[in-house]
Design a protein around this motif. Structure first.
Motif, PDB file in Angstrom:
ATOM      1  N   THR A 288      26.380  41.546  31.455  1.00  0.00           N
ATOM      2  CA  THR A 288      26.113  41.424  32.899  1.00  0.00           C
ATOM      3  C   THR A 288      27.242  41.967  33.776  1.00  0.00           C
ATOM      4  N   ALA A 289      28.125  42.775  33.208  1.00  0.00           N
ATOM      5  CA  ALA A 289      29.299  43.215  33.985  1.00  0.00           C
ATOM      6  C   ALA A 289      28.923  44.001  35.240  1.00  0.00           C
ATOM      7  N   GLN A 290      27.790  44.675  35.202  1.00  0.00           N
ATOM      8  CA  GLN A 290      27.411  45.519  36.359  1.00  0.00           C
ATOM      9  C   GLN A 290      26.560  44.771  37.376  1.00  0.00           C
ATOM     10  N   ALA A 291      26.397  43.477  37.187  1.00  0.00           N
ATOM     11  CA  ALA A 291      25.537  42.718  38.108  1.00  0.00           C
ATOM     12  C   ALA A 291      26.244  41.443  38.550  1.00  0.00           C
ATOM     13  N   PHE A 329      39.779  25.964  50.974  1.00  0.00           N
ATOM     14  CA  PHE A 329      38.691  25.394  50.195  1.00  0.00           C
ATOM     15  C   PHE A 329      38.397  26.247  48.958  1.00  0.00           C
ATOM     16  N   ASN A 330      38.272  27.554  49.169  1.00  0.00           N
ATOM     17  CA  ASN A 330      37.877  28.416  48.055  1.00  0.00           C
ATOM     18  C   ASN A 330      38.973  28.599  47.020  1.00  0.00           C
ATOM     19  N   LEU A 331      40.232  28.441  47.436  1.00  0.00           N
ATOM     20  CA  LEU A 331      41.316  28.490  46.447  1.00  0.00           C
ATOM     21  C   LEU A 331      41.160  27.371  45.424  1.00  0.00           C
ATOM     22  N   ARG A 332      40.548  26.266  45.836  1.00  0.00           N
ATOM     23  CA  ARG A 332      40.362  25.135  44.911  1.00  0.00           C
ATOM     24  C   ARG A 332      39.000  25.156  44.230  1.00  0.00           C
ATOM     25  N   LYS A 333      38.003  25.632  44.962  1.00  0.00           N
ATOM     26  CA  LYS A 333      36.615  25.482  44.491  1.00  0.00           C
ATOM     27  C   LYS A 333      36.239  26.461  43.386  1.00  0.00           C
ATOM     28  N   GLY A 334      36.987  27.571  43.286  1.00  0.00           N
ATOM     29  CA  GLY A 334      36.662  28.563  42.256  1.00  0.00           C
ATOM     30  C   GLY A 334      35.836  29.710  42.802  1.00  0.00           C
ATOM     31  N   SER A 335      35.354  29.555  44.008  1.00  0.00           N
ATOM     32  CA  SER A 335      34.497  30.560  44.640  1.00  0.00           C
ATOM     33  C   SER A 335      35.332  31.484  45.516  1.00  0.00           C
ATOM     34  N   ILE A 336      34.670  32.403  46.228  1.00  0.00           N
ATOM     35  CA  ILE A 336      35.366  33.258  47.201  1.00  0.00           C
ATOM     36  C   ILE A 336      34.809  32.946  48.591  1.00  0.00           C
ATOM     37  N   PRO A 337      35.548  33.288  49.638  1.00  0.00           N
ATOM     38  CA  PRO A 337      35.043  32.998  50.987  1.00  0.00           C
ATOM     39  C   PRO A 337      33.721  33.710  51.269  1.00  0.00           C
ATOM     40  N   ALA A 338      32.895  33.067  52.083  1.00  0.00           N
ATOM     41  CA  ALA A 338      31.654  33.715  52.521  1.00  0.00           C
ATOM     42  C   ALA A 338      31.961  34.729  53.615  1.00  0.00           C
ATOM     43  N   ARG A 339      33.028  34.475  54.375  1.00  0.00           N
ATOM     44  CA  ARG A 339      33.425  35.381  55.463  1.00  0.00           C
ATOM     45  C   ARG A 339      33.918  36.705  54.910  1.00  0.00           C
ATOM     46  N   LEU A 340      33.575  37.780  55.595  1.00  0.00           N
ATOM     47  CA  LEU A 340      34.038  39.108  55.196  1.00  0.00           C
ATOM     48  C   LEU A 340      35.490  39.308  55.618  1.00  0.00           C
ATOM     49  N   SER A 355      35.270  39.143  44.203  1.00  0.00           N
ATOM     50  CA  SER A 355      35.183  39.724  45.539  1.00  0.00           C
ATOM     51  C   SER A 355      34.846  41.223  45.463  1.00  0.00           C
ATOM     52  N   GLN A 356      35.526  41.935  44.561  1.00  0.00           N
ATOM     53  CA  GLN A 356      35.248  43.379  44.415  1.00  0.00           C
ATOM     54  C   GLN A 356      33.832  43.611  43.885  1.00  0.00           C
ATOM     55  N   ASP A 357      33.442  42.791  42.914  1.00  0.00           N
ATOM     56  CA  ASP A 357      32.115  42.983  42.316  1.00  0.00           C
ATOM     57  C   ASP A 357      30.999  42.623  43.292  1.00  0.00           C
ATOM     58  N   SER A 362      26.576  44.890  45.562  1.00  0.00           N
ATOM     59  CA  SER A 362      25.753  44.955  46.765  1.00  0.00           C
ATOM     60  C   SER A 362      25.384  46.407  47.050  1.00  0.00           C
ATOM     61  N   GLN A 363      26.354  47.312  46.866  1.00  0.00           N
ATOM     62  CA  GLN A 363      26.084  48.738  47.089  1.00  0.00           C
ATOM     63  C   GLN A 363      25.180  49.315  46.003  1.00  0.00           C
TER      64      GLN A 363
END
Ligand code: GAL
Length: 414
Positions: A288-291, A329-340, A355-357, A362-363
Motif C-alpha cells: 500500500t505504499a502508493q496509497a 495535539f498531533n505531536l502526541r496523537k500520532g496523526s498530522i494536523p488537518a490544517r494545511l 504528510s508528504q504521502d 491526493s495528486q
C-alpha cells in the motif's frame, strides 16, 4: 440559521476575553497516548477560564461513544461537542441539532486552511458544522525493531509474500507475529488495508467506497479474504476481545513483531518513550505504499442554551482549528494536523512521511477514505460491512463465498 451564526461569531470575538463557561466533550480517547493528547485541549481551555467536563466512553473506534451520544441527544441534553466523523456528521446535521459554524469559518478563512477533501466532510449543505483536528493514516504496519532483528527480518515487508515470510521467522523465533485485538472494528481495520494491498487503490474505491457489486463478489475480493484469514493464523490465543492499545503494548514490550493499525498506535509508542526508527518502525501496510487511507477526527458542536455555555463552545471550536492546538495535539496523537501549511519541524519521520504521502496520493488519485473508520459509508452500510468482515475473521467456519455474498448485500444499504 441567522441566530446560530450570530452566536458563533460573537463567541469567537469574545475568545479574547476571559469568561467562565463549561464545555462537556464526548470522546473515546482513553488509551495512554490518547489521554495525553486530549489533556492538551483541557489545559488550553482552562488557560482561558473555561472548564472541561469529560464525557469519555471506553471503546476503540467509537461505537460505544456513538450509542451514548444518541441517548443524550434523544434525552434533550446533548454535550457541547462530540467526536464524530465522516458521513455521521451529515446524519446529525440532518436532525438539526448541530450549530452552524459559518461565521467563525469565514472570519478565520477555514476554506483556505483545509484540504478540500476534509473541508467537504465538515459541511452540511455547504455550511460548516464540524471542526477537523487531524488526519490519521490507517494503512500502516507497526513493528518492534529488536524483535525483527532477533528474528532475522531485515526489512519491512513490501508485499504479502514478504510479509508471510517475515511472520514465519518471527513466529519461529518465539514471538507473536501479529498483535491483534479481535474486536469488530479492529478486524475491519486490517481488512481494509489487506484489500488495498492485495487489489490496489482503484479496486478499493470501487468495492469498498462505491459498493460495486461486481467488485464485491470478485476474485480479488476472494483473494483479500484468503490473505486476511492467513494473517489471523499469526495472532495469539489471547487476541479475541483484546483492546487495540493492549495489542500495541505487546509490540512495545517486545512480545510481538507486527501490528496493523492506524497511527493512533504511534501515540502509544511515544507515550511509552519509544522512538521511531530506533525502537519501532512505521511502514505502509504491505502493498500500500502508493496509497493512503485517511481518517479525520472532528468535533461537531451541538446547539446549546445559555450564553456562557455558547461562549465556551465557540472558544473550543476556535481553539481546535488553531495552529498551536493542532501542533501540540498531533505531536502526541500520532496523526498530522488537518490544517494545511503547518510547520512539521517538530514532527517525527512517520508524521513527515504521512504528510508528504497525503499530498502525493491526493495528486495521484490514491488518497482514499478509510471505510473502517467511518470516512466513506453511511453508518448502516458501514456497520453491515464491519459485521460481515468480523464474522469472517472470528469464526473460521464462515466461508469465503458466504462472506462475499454478505459483502454484496451491503450494496443495498447504499
Ligand atoms: C479511530 C479514531 C482515532 C482513535 C482510534 C481508536 O476511529 O479516529 O482517533 O481514537 O479510533 O479508538
Amino acid at each position: 440559521m441567522f441566530f446560530h451564526r450570530a452566536l458563533a461569531l460573537t463567541a469567537l470575538l469574545c475568545a479574547c476575553a476571559a469568561g467562565a463557561g463549561e464545555v462537556e466533550v464526548l470522546h473515546y480517547w482513553t488509551s495512554g497516548g490518547e489521554a495525553k493528547s486530549v489533556a492538551e485541549l483541557k489545559v488550553m481551555m482552562a488557560a482561558r477560564g473555561h472548564s472541561w467536563k469529560d464525557f469519555s466512553v471506553n471503546g476503540g473506534g467509537g461505537a460505544n461513544a456513538m450509542v451514548a451520544l444518541k441517548q443524550r441527544v434523544l434525552a434533550g441534553n446533548p454535550p457541547a461537542a462530540a467526536l464524530i466523523k465522516g458521513p455521521t456528521i451529515q446524519e446529525w446535521a440532518g436532525l438539526h441539532v448541530l450549530s452552524n459554524l459559518d461565521a467563525m469559518a469565514q472570519f478565520e478563512k477555514w476554506d483556505t486552511l483545509l484540504p478540500p477533501v476534509i473541508a467537504e466532510q465538515m459541511k452540511y449543505k455547504g455550511s460548516y458544522v464540524a471542526v477537523p483536528v487531524n488526519v490519521h493514516r490507517v494503512n500502516w504496519l507497526w513493528a518492534n525493531a529488536a524483535v525483527l532483528k532477533k528474528a532475522g527480518v531485515a526489512e519491512s515487508p513490501k508485499n504479502y509474500d514478504e510479509f508471510f515470510a517475515a511472520a514465519d521467522k518471527i513466529k519461529a523465533a518465539g514471538f507473536i507475529a501479529v498483535a491483534h485485538g479481535g474486536q469488530d472494528w479492529q478486524d475491519f481495520t486490517v481488512f481494509e488495508s489487506v484489500v488495498l494491498g492485495v487489489a490496489g487503490p482503484a479496486f478499493y474505491q470501487q468495492a469498498l467506497v462505491q459498493l460495486d457489486k461486481t467488485a464485491l463478489a470478485s476474485e480479488q475480493m476472494k483473494q483479500a479474504l484468503q490473505v486476511l484469514r492467513r494473517i489471523k493464523g499469526y495472532t495469539d490465543s489471547q487476541s479475541p476481545g483484546r483492546d487495540w492499545n493492549a495489542s500495541t503494548d505487546l509490540v512495545i514490550n517486545g512480545k510481538a513483531g507486527f501490528q496493523f493499525m492506524g497511527d493512533w498506535a504511534k501515540g502509544e509508542f511515544l507515550a511509552a518513550g519509544q522512538q521511531p526508527g530506533k525502537d519501532f518502525s512505521c511502514s505502509p501496510a504491505p502493498g500500500t505504499a502508493q496509497a493512503y487511507t485517511f481518517n479525520v477526527d472532528s468535533f461537531a458542536m451541538f446547539q446549546l442554551k445559555g450564553w456562557e455555555a455558547q461562549k465556551a463552545q465557540g472558544y473550543l471550536a476556535y481553539l481546535l482549528m488553531g495552529q498551536e492546538f493542532q501542533e501540540k495535539f498531533n505531536l502526541r496523537k500520532g496523526s498530522i494536523p488537518a490544517r494545511l501549511n503547518m510547520d512539521m519541524g517538530k514532527f517525527d519521520a512517520c508524521a513527515k512521511t504521512s504528510s508528504q504521502d497525503f499530498v502525493a496520493t491526493s495528486q495521484a488519485g490514491t488518497l482514499l477514505p478509510s471505510v473502517a473508520h467511518g470516512m466513506a459509508l453511511a453508518p448502516a452500510a458501514q456497520a453491515a460491512m464491519r459485521a460481515a468482515v468480523s464474522d469472517f475473521w472470528s469464526n473460521d467456519k464462515t466461508t469465503v463465498p458466504d462472506t462475499l455474498a454478505r459483502l454484496v448485500a451491503v450494496a443495498k444499504l447504499r
